[in-house]
Design a protein around this motif. Structure first.
Motif, PDB file in Angstrom:
ATOM      1  N   LYS A   1      -0.082  -1.267  -9.934  1.00 21.67           N
ATOM      2  CA  LYS A   1       0.391  -1.443  -8.570  1.00 21.67           C
ATOM      3  C   LYS A   1       1.024  -2.828  -8.477  1.00 21.67           C
ATOM      4  O   LYS A   1       0.595  -3.759  -9.143  1.00 21.67           O
ATOM      5  CB  LYS A   1      -0.779  -1.314  -7.596  1.00 21.67           C
ATOM      6  CG  LYS A   1      -1.424   0.032  -7.630  1.00 21.67           C
ATOM      7  CD  LYS A   1      -2.670   0.032  -6.768  1.00 21.67           C
ATOM      8  CE  LYS A   1      -3.626   1.048  -7.292  1.00 21.67           C
ATOM      9  NZ  LYS A   1      -4.826   0.548  -7.843  1.00 21.67           N
TER      10      LYS A   1
ATOM     11  N   LYS B   1       0.563   3.510 -13.813  1.00 22.84           N
ATOM     12  CA  LYS B   1       1.422   2.371 -13.490  1.00 22.84           C
ATOM     13  C   LYS B   1       0.630   1.344 -12.687  1.00 22.84           C
ATOM     14  O   LYS B   1      -0.133   1.699 -11.800  1.00 22.84           O
ATOM     15  CB  LYS B   1       2.626   2.840 -12.676  1.00 22.84           C
ATOM     16  CG  LYS B   1       3.599   3.667 -13.473  1.00 22.84           C
ATOM     17  CD  LYS B   1       4.676   4.190 -12.578  1.00 22.84           C
ATOM     18  CE  LYS B   1       5.890   3.327 -12.689  1.00 22.84           C
ATOM     19  NZ  LYS B   1       7.022   3.870 -11.929  1.00 22.84           N
TER      20      LYS B   1
ATOM     21  N   ASN C   1      -0.839  -0.333  -3.530  1.00 21.79           N
ATOM     22  CA  ASN C   1       0.235   0.642  -3.500  1.00 21.79           C
ATOM     23  C   ASN C   1       0.863   0.616  -2.104  1.00 21.79           C
ATOM     24  O   ASN C   1       0.343  -0.036  -1.190  1.00 21.79           O
ATOM     25  CB  ASN C   1      -0.266   2.038  -3.890  1.00 21.79           C
ATOM     26  CG  ASN C   1      -1.321   2.578  -2.945  1.00 21.79           C
ATOM     27  OD1 ASN C   1      -1.283   2.327  -1.736  1.00 21.79           O
ATOM     28  ND2 ASN C   1      -2.275   3.324  -3.481  1.00 21.79           N
ATOM     29  N   SER C   2       1.959   1.309  -1.908  1.00 23.45           N
ATOM     30  CA  SER C   2       2.698   1.266  -0.643  1.00 23.45           C
ATOM     31  C   SER C   2       1.862   1.746   0.534  1.00 23.45           C
ATOM     32  O   SER C   2       1.925   1.185   1.626  1.00 23.45           O
ATOM     33  CB  SER C   2       3.959   2.125  -0.737  1.00 23.45           C
ATOM     34  OG  SER C   2       4.752   1.673  -1.784  1.00 23.45           O
TER      35      SER C   2
ATOM     36  N   TYR D   1       0.699   8.041 -13.711  1.00 25.59           N
ATOM     37  CA  TYR D   1      -0.425   7.653 -12.869  1.00 25.59           C
ATOM     38  C   TYR D   1      -1.135   6.377 -13.328  1.00 25.59           C
ATOM     39  O   TYR D   1      -2.057   5.932 -12.686  1.00 25.59           O
ATOM     40  CB  TYR D   1      -1.422   8.803 -12.755  1.00 25.59           C
ATOM     41  CG  TYR D   1      -0.849   9.901 -11.913  1.00 25.59           C
ATOM     42  CD1 TYR D   1      -0.870   9.806 -10.524  1.00 25.59           C
ATOM     43  CD2 TYR D   1      -0.222  10.990 -12.491  1.00 25.59           C
ATOM     44  CE1 TYR D   1      -0.311  10.786  -9.738  1.00 25.59           C
ATOM     45  CE2 TYR D   1       0.338  11.974 -11.705  1.00 25.59           C
ATOM     46  CZ  TYR D   1       0.295  11.873 -10.333  1.00 25.59           C
ATOM     47  OH  TYR D   1       0.861  12.841  -9.554  1.00 25.59           O
TER      48      TYR D   1
ATOM     49  N   GLU E   1      -3.359  -6.331  -5.776  1.00 19.70           N
ATOM     50  CA  GLU E   1      -2.537  -5.209  -6.178  1.00 19.70           C
ATOM     51  C   GLU E   1      -2.727  -4.089  -5.170  1.00 19.70           C
ATOM     52  O   GLU E   1      -3.850  -3.660  -4.907  1.00 19.70           O
ATOM     53  CB  GLU E   1      -2.926  -4.729  -7.575  1.00 19.70           C
ATOM     54  CG  GLU E   1      -2.597  -5.737  -8.651  1.00 19.70           C
ATOM     55  CD  GLU E   1      -2.981  -5.269 -10.039  1.00 19.70           C
ATOM     56  OE1 GLU E   1      -3.460  -4.135 -10.202  1.00 19.70           O
ATOM     57  OE2 GLU E   1      -2.794  -6.068 -10.974  1.00 19.70           O
TER      58      GLU E   1
END
Length: 159
Positions: free
Chosen positions: A15, A13, A125-126, A11, A123
């Motif tokens: 982005k 990581k 996330n998907s 968790y 940054e």
């Protein structure tokens, strides 16, 4: 790997950095003139009345910072974090729902013109990328169009 460390690794990581770039715009003014105007945000005073009030509210600025409220995003404040004379102006967010960087890049295109490109880097996330990709791409393109259309001539009182 102990289970607690595995959870942290999973968790924590970073982005991936996403970049949204405008098309290259041709500006009908020398590179040095455009850079001089855009690298001092006090020059916005001359064009702030052109900014649509329904899109941007509470615009304030000084030489190095800019603060605006944009519906539906909210308050955004940017500060110039780096300048490469006549080539690049880099901004970082001070206040923003999504922290990002903005670059204005300039290249010569003859004696009386230059090319301009804007890049937003953030940054994401998907899941967030899917939500903001189209508005950010449209926004960076509109900003580039607006900056390219400013009359930059030194004797022009509009900037």
């Amino acid at each position: 790997v102990p289970s607690g460390q595995f959870f942290f690794i999973l968790y924590n990581k970073r982005k991936p950095m996403m970049k949204f770039e405008s098309n290259v715009k041709l500006v009908q003014a020398p590179q040095e003139t455009v850079y001089a105007k855009l690298s001092d945000l006090n020059n916005l005073e001359h064009i702030k009345d052109r900014i649509p009030a329904d899109k941007v509210k509470n615009l304030s600025f000084d030489a190095e910072t800019l603060s605006i409220e944009v519906a539906p995003v909210g308050k955004i404040a940017l500060r110039i974090v780096e300048k490469e004379p006549c080539k690049c102006i880099k901004f970082g967010t001070i206040v923003s729902p999504l922290p990002f960087n903005l670059w204005i890049q300039l290249l010569p295109a003859g004696d009386n013109a230059c090319k301009m490109k804007l890049t937003i880097g953030l940054e994401l996330n998907s899941f967030m990328k899917a939500m903001v990709q189209k508005p950010l791409q449209d926004g960076v393109e509109r900003m580039a169009d607006a900056l390219a259309s400013i009359p930059y001539e030194p004797n022009n009182p509009n900037l």
